[in-house]
Design a protein around this motif. Structure first.
Motif, PDB file in Angstrom:
ATOM      1  N   SER A 196      29.082  22.813  35.188  1.00 14.46           N
ATOM      2  CA  SER A 196      28.900  24.053  34.422  1.00 14.46           C
ATOM      3  C   SER A 196      27.449  24.215  33.967  1.00 14.46           C
ATOM      4  O   SER A 196      26.953  25.323  33.819  1.00 14.46           O
ATOM      5  N   ALA A 212      35.924  29.552  26.913  1.00 13.79           N
ATOM      6  CA  ALA A 212      34.648  28.868  26.698  1.00 13.79           C
ATOM      7  C   ALA A 212      34.800  27.360  26.851  1.00 13.79           C
ATOM      8  O   ALA A 212      33.937  26.694  27.454  1.00 13.79           O
ATOM      9  N   ALA A 222      32.941  33.454  33.706  1.00 10.81           N
ATOM     10  CA  ALA A 222      33.448  33.433  32.334  1.00 10.81           C
ATOM     11  C   ALA A 222      33.300  34.805  31.688  1.00 10.81           C
ATOM     12  O   ALA A 222      34.199  35.263  30.973  1.00 10.81           O
ATOM     13  N   SER A 225      23.665  28.255  33.118  1.00 14.35           N
ATOM     14  CA  SER A 225      25.120  28.169  33.190  1.00 14.35           C
ATOM     15  C   SER A 225      25.566  28.679  34.562  1.00 14.35           C
ATOM     16  O   SER A 225      25.425  29.863  34.860  1.00 14.35           O
ATOM     17  N   ASN A 239      30.044  24.838  23.526  1.00 14.25           N
ATOM     18  CA  ASN A 239      30.947  25.354  24.565  1.00 14.25           C
ATOM     19  C   ASN A 239      30.571  26.761  24.993  1.00 14.25           C
ATOM     20  O   ASN A 239      30.552  27.082  26.190  1.00 14.25           O
ATOM     21  N   PHE A 266      35.532  26.398  30.754  1.00 13.79           N
ATOM     22  CA  PHE A 266      34.368  26.530  31.632  1.00 13.79           C
ATOM     23  C   PHE A 266      33.260  25.540  31.261  1.00 13.79           C
ATOM     24  O   PHE A 266      32.459  25.168  32.120  1.00 13.79           O
ATOM     25  N   SER A 267      33.198  25.146  29.990  1.00 11.77           N
ATOM     26  CA  SER A 267      32.149  24.195  29.587  1.00 11.77           C
ATOM     27  C   SER A 267      32.468  22.771  30.006  1.00 11.77           C
ATOM     28  O   SER A 267      31.572  21.922  30.056  1.00 11.77           O
ATOM     29  N   SER A 302      29.109  27.689  28.763  1.00 19.25           N
ATOM     30  CA  SER A 302      29.914  28.602  29.581  1.00 19.25           C
ATOM     31  C   SER A 302      29.239  29.945  29.790  1.00 19.25           C
ATOM     32  O   SER A 302      29.797  30.834  30.441  1.00 19.25           O
TER      33      SER A 302
END
Length: 516
Positions: free
Chosen positions: A479, A470, A424, A418, A248, A473-474, A252
């Motif tokens: 992403s 994290a 992030a 990413s 993750n 956003f992952s 991210s």
């Protein structure tokens, strides 16, 4: 005046050592570089006074660059030859042998195993380093003398490719960077009577063993997330992160905060600068305290190569404050990098951490000032909310500068980037200094369970927030952008970036002259 020559020498030696490790025809390139060096030197020598100082200086810088490439190739070939000789000696040493005795000099804890790094002396008085993978229990300490029995596999010298991505990311390359000659998986281990070490080795053993105690104390006073992020940001111990959590953070664009790097050291510097701003202390004294703090932090970590690099990169940033000129910090960045390459040529080919630390610091020193000038906004700094917005905007620009410089390299090296990393980071960076401070206070007050639990509870809240960011956003389908940058694209991109920076610098100088 000597600024361009320092850059030329550093880039030349880097390119030379990289070519020595990555190309089979580096000897031919060595001869070509020598020829180009002599040609440019002749051009510089016979340029008459009708040429400007900049034109003559460019010819000299170019000749210095090609000479540095030749020197770098020799340096890399000598290092590669030593690696091959050592690999041959190790093969002879372990032939018909399945038992080794040595001293543990490093321990890495994983989620379901631990890695021991063993220094072994052969009968011919050669030192070899062995990596051992074993169970988490029992735990072993640095400085212990152990005997291991099992199958020993040798690590062959694998040269990184500069034409396709992902080829330089493998265990064997990392082993070469760490000077690991062989590996053993789950051998029989016996602890023997300890041997005498030097005073410095004893100090390093105590420091490195205390890092494990640091993580355990955080675990007692905080949640798993709090202990994981506290130990990750302060001492680079990511053993408490699960595979999914590590993934993750990587997807991210936040993986850099869970390892000790130049970024973490920069955060410490910025916090100290902010605290010192409330005190009436002379600038030189403040900078001296900051440099001393960095050296103490490096000592606390145990003078590992990654933190030594990060520390000196941070000192380069501090010199710009001390001198009032950006050139001092920029020169120091290239001089420190040059020294590291000469001391260990392997880092040119294998050390991704070194590459990223250099690029990130380059982005802060070179790209960030340009972005701040181009994207300048006028705010009333006496207004509280506008002051907060200005701080967040500065964080955004610093993050953007780092992303501009590092994204192509990450795409080339790992095969993906990413997409949402910059956003992030903007949400996470303002809280990172707080997490590092809370982690440190939780450890310091660990003698009192009540006080450390208070700090640990607050640490857990901020850590849960970062883990949540994290994870969120992952989980976006976009992403992770799969991308295959070629080496040619990488070269063209950075050449264009350098030309743009030169153009903007010249434009600012002309504008400043016209304004006068």
């Amino acid at each position: 005046m000597y600024y361009r020559y320092i850059i030329a020498i550093t880039l030349g030696v880097f390119c030379g050592t990289l070519l020595a490790y990555a190309c089979n025809f580096s000897s031919e390139i060595f001869l070509v570089s020598l020829f180009l060096f002599l040609m440019n030197l002749i051009v510089f020598k016979f340029k008459n006074k009708s040429y400007t100082q900049n034109e003559r200086g460019f010819s000299l810088a170019l000749s210095i660059f090609f000479f540095a490439v030749s020197f770098g190739i020799i340096l890399g070939q000598v290092s590669l030859y030593k690696d091959l000789v050592k690999a041959q000696k190790f093969s002879e040493f372990i032939s018909n042998k399945n038992n080794l005795t040595g001293i543990v000099y490093k321990v890495k804890h994983k989620s379901n195993s631990q890695e021991l790094f063993l220094n072994v002396n052969s009968e011919t008085k050669n030192n070899f380093n062995i990596k051992i993978v074993t169970n988490n229990i029992p735990e072993y300490n640095i400085g212990e003398t152990i005997s291991v029995t099992g199958d020993i596999s040798t690590s062959s010298v694998i040269l990184p490719s500069i034409t396709t991505n992902n080829n330089s990311i493998n265990t064997e390359n990392l082993n070469k960077l760490s000077d690991i000659s062989g590996e053993m998986a789950f051998p029989k281990i016996s602890i023997l009577e300890g041997s005498k070490n030097s005073v410095f080795d004893e100090y390093l053993s105590k420091i490195k063993n205390s890092k494990g105690q640091f993580t355990k104390r955080l675990e007692k006073s905080s949640s798993v997330h709090g202990a994981a992020l506290g130990s990750g940001t302060l001492i680079g111990d990511a053993s408490l992160f699960s595979k999914d959590e590590t993934s993750n953070f990587r997807l991210s664009g936040l993986s850099h905060i869970i390892v000790v790097s130049g970024f973490n050291v920069t955060i410490i510097i910025l916090v100290l600068i902010y605290l010192f701003s409330f005190l009436n202390i002379e600038l030189k004294f403040r900078i001296s305290i900051l440099i001393l703090s960095i050296l103490l932090f490096m000592g606390f970590i145990g003078f590992e190569s990654s933190i030594v690099r990060a520390g000196f990169m941070a000192i380069a940033l501090l010199l710009s404050y001390l001198s009032g000129r950006g050139h001092a910090a920029r020169q120091t960045l290239f001089l420190v990098s040059l020294s590291m390459i000469i001391l260990n040529p392997r880092i040119s080919a294998y050390d991704i951490s070194f590459h990223l630390s250099f690029l990130a610091t380059f982005g802060i020193l070179f790209v960030f000032p340009i972005l701040r000038s181009l994207l300048k906004i006028n705010l009333d700094k006496n207004n509280f909310f506008q002051k907060i917005f200005h701080s967040l905007y500065e964080i955004f620009l610093v993050t953007l500068a780092i992303e501009i410089v590092t994204i192509p390299y990450l795409g080339f090296t790992f095969g993906y980037i990413s997409v949402l990393g910059i956003f992030a980071n903007i949400l996470v960076l303002p809280t990172l200094a707080i997490i590092m401070l809370l982690g440190f206070l939780t450890f310091v007050f660990s003698f009192s369970f009540f006080i450390s639990s208070i700090f640990g509870f607050i640490l857990s809240i901020f850590s849960d927030y970062i883990f949540w960011i994290a994870k969120i956003f992952s989980e976006f389908s976009f992403s992770k952008l799969i991308i295959n940058f070629s080496f040619l694209f990488l070269v063209i991109y950075y050449l264009c970036l350098i030309l743009f920076l030169i153009f903007e610098t010249k434009r600012k100088e002309i504008k400043k002259y016209l304004d006068k």
